[in-house]
Design a protein around this motif. Structure first.
Motif, PDB file in Angstrom:
ATOM      1  N   PRO A  50      -9.965   8.084 -12.669  1.00  0.00           N
ATOM      2  CA  PRO A  50     -10.821   6.977 -13.116  1.00  0.00           C
ATOM      3  C   PRO A  50     -12.280   7.412 -13.244  1.00  0.00           C
ATOM      4  CG  PRO A  50     -10.273   6.736 -10.794  1.00  0.00           C
ATOM      5  CD  PRO A  50      -9.470   7.895 -11.308  1.00  0.00           C
ATOM      6  N   LYS A  51     -12.988   6.704 -14.091  1.00  0.00           N
ATOM      7  CA  LYS A  51     -14.430   6.945 -14.211  1.00  0.00           C
ATOM      8  C   LYS A  51     -15.106   6.536 -12.905  1.00  0.00           C
ATOM      9  CE  LYS A  51     -14.683   6.478 -19.211  1.00  0.00           C
ATOM     10  NZ  LYS A  51     -15.386   5.849 -20.336  1.00  0.00           N
ATOM     11  N   ASP A  52     -16.329   6.989 -12.726  1.00  0.00           N
ATOM     12  CA  ASP A  52     -17.055   6.726 -11.476  1.00  0.00           C
ATOM     13  C   ASP A  52     -17.118   5.244 -11.120  1.00  0.00           C
ATOM     14  OD1 ASP A  52     -17.452   9.427 -11.147  1.00  0.00           O
ATOM     15  OD2 ASP A  52     -19.523   9.410 -11.870  1.00  0.00           O
ATOM     16  N   ALA A  53     -17.269   4.380 -12.125  1.00  0.00           N
ATOM     17  CA  ALA A  53     -17.379   2.945 -11.876  1.00  0.00           C
ATOM     18  C   ALA A  53     -16.100   2.356 -11.273  1.00  0.00           C
ATOM     19  CB  ALA A  53     -17.722   2.212 -13.172  1.00  0.00           C
ATOM     20  N   ALA A  54     -14.980   3.057 -11.433  1.00  0.00           N
ATOM     21  CA  ALA A  54     -13.689   2.568 -10.925  1.00  0.00           C
ATOM     22  C   ALA A  54     -13.095   3.527  -9.895  1.00  0.00           C
ATOM     23  CB  ALA A  54     -12.726   2.369 -12.087  1.00  0.00           C
ATOM     24  N   ALA A  55     -13.929   4.305  -9.264  1.00  0.00           N
ATOM     25  CA  ALA A  55     -13.445   5.314  -8.312  1.00  0.00           C
ATOM     26  C   ALA A  55     -12.586   4.716  -7.200  1.00  0.00           C
ATOM     27  CB  ALA A  55     -14.625   6.070  -7.713  1.00  0.00           C
ATOM     28  N   GLN A  56     -12.812   3.444  -6.864  1.00  0.00           N
ATOM     29  CA  GLN A  56     -12.075   2.818  -5.765  1.00  0.00           C
ATOM     30  C   GLN A  56     -10.586   2.642  -6.070  1.00  0.00           C
ATOM     31  OE1 GLN A  56     -14.206   1.285  -7.801  1.00  0.00           O
ATOM     32  NE2 GLN A  56     -13.722  -0.887  -8.059  1.00  0.00           N
ATOM     33  N   ILE A  57     -10.155   2.777  -7.337  1.00  0.00           N
ATOM     34  CA  ILE A  57      -8.731   2.624  -7.648  1.00  0.00           C
ATOM     35  C   ILE A  57      -8.017   3.967  -7.814  1.00  0.00           C
ATOM     36  CG2 ILE A  57      -8.908   0.280  -8.543  1.00  0.00           C
ATOM     37  CD1 ILE A  57      -8.858   1.476 -11.389  1.00  0.00           C
ATOM     38  N   ARG A  58      -8.702   5.050  -7.557  1.00  0.00           N
ATOM     39  CA  ARG A  58      -8.029   6.359  -7.571  1.00  0.00           C
ATOM     40  C   ARG A  58      -6.918   6.336  -6.513  1.00  0.00           C
ATOM     41  NH1 ARG A  58      -9.779  11.206  -9.372  1.00  0.00           N
ATOM     42  NH2 ARG A  58     -11.917  10.446  -9.459  1.00  0.00           N
ATOM     43  N   GLY A  59      -5.729   6.803  -6.892  1.00  0.00           N
ATOM     44  CA  GLY A  59      -4.623   6.825  -5.952  1.00  0.00           C
ATOM     45  C   GLY A  59      -3.968   5.473  -5.730  1.00  0.00           C
ATOM     46  N   HIS A  60      -4.201   4.526  -6.646  1.00  0.00           N
ATOM     47  CA  HIS A  60      -3.647   3.174  -6.533  1.00  0.00           C
ATOM     48  C   HIS A  60      -2.835   2.830  -7.782  1.00  0.00           C
ATOM     49  CE1 HIS A  60      -6.616   3.001  -3.381  1.00  0.00           C
ATOM     50  NE2 HIS A  60      -6.160   1.823  -3.001  1.00  0.00           N
ATOM     51  N   ILE A  61      -1.904   1.896  -7.625  1.00  0.00           N
ATOM     52  CA  ILE A  61      -1.020   1.467  -8.712  1.00  0.00           C
ATOM     53  C   ILE A  61      -1.047  -0.056  -8.794  1.00  0.00           C
ATOM     54  CG2 ILE A  61       1.370   1.437  -9.542  1.00  0.00           C
ATOM     55  CD1 ILE A  61       1.789   4.061  -7.926  1.00  0.00           C
ATOM     56  N   ALA A  62      -1.128  -0.585 -10.025  1.00  0.00           N
ATOM     57  CA  ALA A  62      -1.121  -2.032 -10.258  1.00  0.00           C
ATOM     58  C   ALA A  62       0.108  -2.408 -11.081  1.00  0.00           C
ATOM     59  CB  ALA A  62      -2.399  -2.466 -10.972  1.00  0.00           C
ATOM     60  N   PHE A  63       0.410  -3.710 -11.108  1.00  0.00           N
ATOM     61  CA  PHE A  63       1.629  -4.196 -11.761  1.00  0.00           C
ATOM     62  C   PHE A  63       1.346  -5.384 -12.660  1.00  0.00           C
ATOM     63  CE2 PHE A  63       2.715  -2.282  -7.706  1.00  0.00           C
ATOM     64  CZ  PHE A  63       3.759  -1.429  -8.050  1.00  0.00           C
ATOM     65  N   TRP A  64       2.215  -5.592 -13.640  1.00  0.00           N
ATOM     66  CA  TRP A  64       2.174  -6.753 -14.525  1.00  0.00           C
ATOM     67  C   TRP A  64       3.550  -6.930 -15.144  1.00  0.00           C
ATOM     68  CZ3 TRP A  64      -0.191  -6.106 -20.006  1.00  0.00           C
ATOM     69  CH2 TRP A  64       0.196  -4.891 -20.576  1.00  0.00           C
ATOM     70  N   LYS A  65       3.660  -7.627 -16.274  1.00  0.00           N
ATOM     71  CA  LYS A  65       4.918  -7.836 -16.997  1.00  0.00           C
ATOM     72  C   LYS A  65       6.002  -8.466 -16.117  1.00  0.00           C
ATOM     73  CE  LYS A  65       4.482  -4.640 -20.790  1.00  0.00           C
ATOM     74  NZ  LYS A  65       5.164  -3.628 -21.584  1.00  0.00           N
ATOM     75  N   GLY A  66       5.648  -9.549 -15.466  1.00  0.00           N
ATOM     76  CA  GLY A  66       6.637 -10.283 -14.691  1.00  0.00           C
ATOM     77  C   GLY A  66       6.787  -9.832 -13.247  1.00  0.00           C
ATOM     78  N   VAL A  67       6.067  -8.818 -12.840  1.00  0.00           N
ATOM     79  CA  VAL A  67       6.090  -8.404 -11.440  1.00  0.00           C
ATOM     80  C   VAL A  67       5.267  -9.441 -10.660  1.00  0.00           C
ATOM     81  CG1 VAL A  67       5.473  -6.615  -9.773  1.00  0.00           C
ATOM     82  CG2 VAL A  67       6.314  -5.967 -12.056  1.00  0.00           C
ATOM     83  N   GLU A  68       5.872 -10.025  -9.649  1.00  0.00           N
ATOM     84  CA  GLU A  68       5.190 -11.049  -8.854  1.00  0.00           C
ATOM     85  C   GLU A  68       4.386 -10.380  -7.758  1.00  0.00           C
ATOM     86  OE1 GLU A  68       7.681 -14.298  -7.519  1.00  0.00           O
ATOM     87  OE2 GLU A  68       9.132 -13.769  -9.069  1.00  0.00           O
ATOM     88  N   VAL A  69       3.074 -10.593  -7.777  1.00  0.00           N
ATOM     89  CA  VAL A  69       2.199 -10.069  -6.728  1.00  0.00           C
ATOM     90  C   VAL A  69       1.730 -11.269  -5.908  1.00  0.00           C
ATOM     91  CG1 VAL A  69       0.068  -8.824  -6.224  1.00  0.00           C
ATOM     92  CG2 VAL A  69       1.503  -8.101  -8.143  1.00  0.00           C
ATOM     93  N   THR A  70       2.175 -11.315  -4.657  1.00  0.00           N
ATOM     94  CA  THR A  70       1.921 -12.467  -3.794  1.00  0.00           C
ATOM     95  C   THR A  70       1.565 -12.012  -2.381  1.00  0.00           C
ATOM     96  OG1 THR A  70       4.258 -12.614  -3.205  1.00  0.00           O
ATOM     97  CG2 THR A  70       3.541 -13.956  -5.076  1.00  0.00           C
ATOM     98  N   GLN A  71       1.133 -12.970  -1.581  1.00  0.00           N
ATOM     99  CA  GLN A  71       0.909 -12.687  -0.161  1.00  0.00           C
ATOM    100  C   GLN A  71       2.243 -12.318   0.481  1.00  0.00           C
ATOM    101  OE1 GLN A  71      -1.857 -12.657   1.721  1.00  0.00           O
ATOM    102  NE2 GLN A  71      -3.293 -13.377   0.182  1.00  0.00           N
ATOM    103  N   ALA A  72       2.231 -11.272   1.279  1.00  0.00           N
ATOM    104  CA  ALA A  72       3.477 -10.832   1.942  1.00  0.00           C
ATOM    105  C   ALA A  72       3.807 -11.756   3.105  1.00  0.00           C
ATOM    106  CB  ALA A  72       3.314  -9.404   2.446  1.00  0.00           C
TER     107      ALA A  72
END
Length: 94
Positions: free
Chosen positions: A72-94
């Motif tokens: 990631p560019k410097d402005a998004a360095a905090q998401i290096r090593g992270h994965i996000a989801f979409w397309k019907g994947v439910e992201v909720t409180q565990a």
């Protein structure tokens, strides 16, 4: 937080990073057994180049349902090593 698709928990973490409303899970919190590399890539002007995974759960495929920024560019360095989801994947409180 947890990410679930097709009745299966794909990721679970209490240390997600939220960017533009998306929870980015540490890669270590993602069950990589359900992810398959994709050739898809997109470019964000401030985050950089996103690469994708498809999900395979219970014999079904959700193409390009997860993404990450390997460099990631410097402005998004905090998401290096992270994965996000979409397309019907439910992201909720565990």
């Amino acid at each position: 937080m947890q990410a679930m698709w097709n009745g299966q928990v794909i990721a679970r973490s209490d240390a997600t990073v939220v960017v533009e409303g998306n929870h980015y899970f540490p890669a270590t919190a993602v069950d990589m057994d359900f992810l398959r590399p994709s050739d898809t890539a997109t470019v964000c002007p401030w985050k950089g180049t996103a690469q994708y995974y498809s999900l395979e759960v219970g014999g079904e495929t959700n193409r390009d349902a997860a993404w990450y920024y390997a460099e990631p560019k410097d402005a998004a360095a905090q998401i290096r090593g992270h994965i996000a989801f979409w397309k019907g994947v439910e992201v909720t409180q565990a």
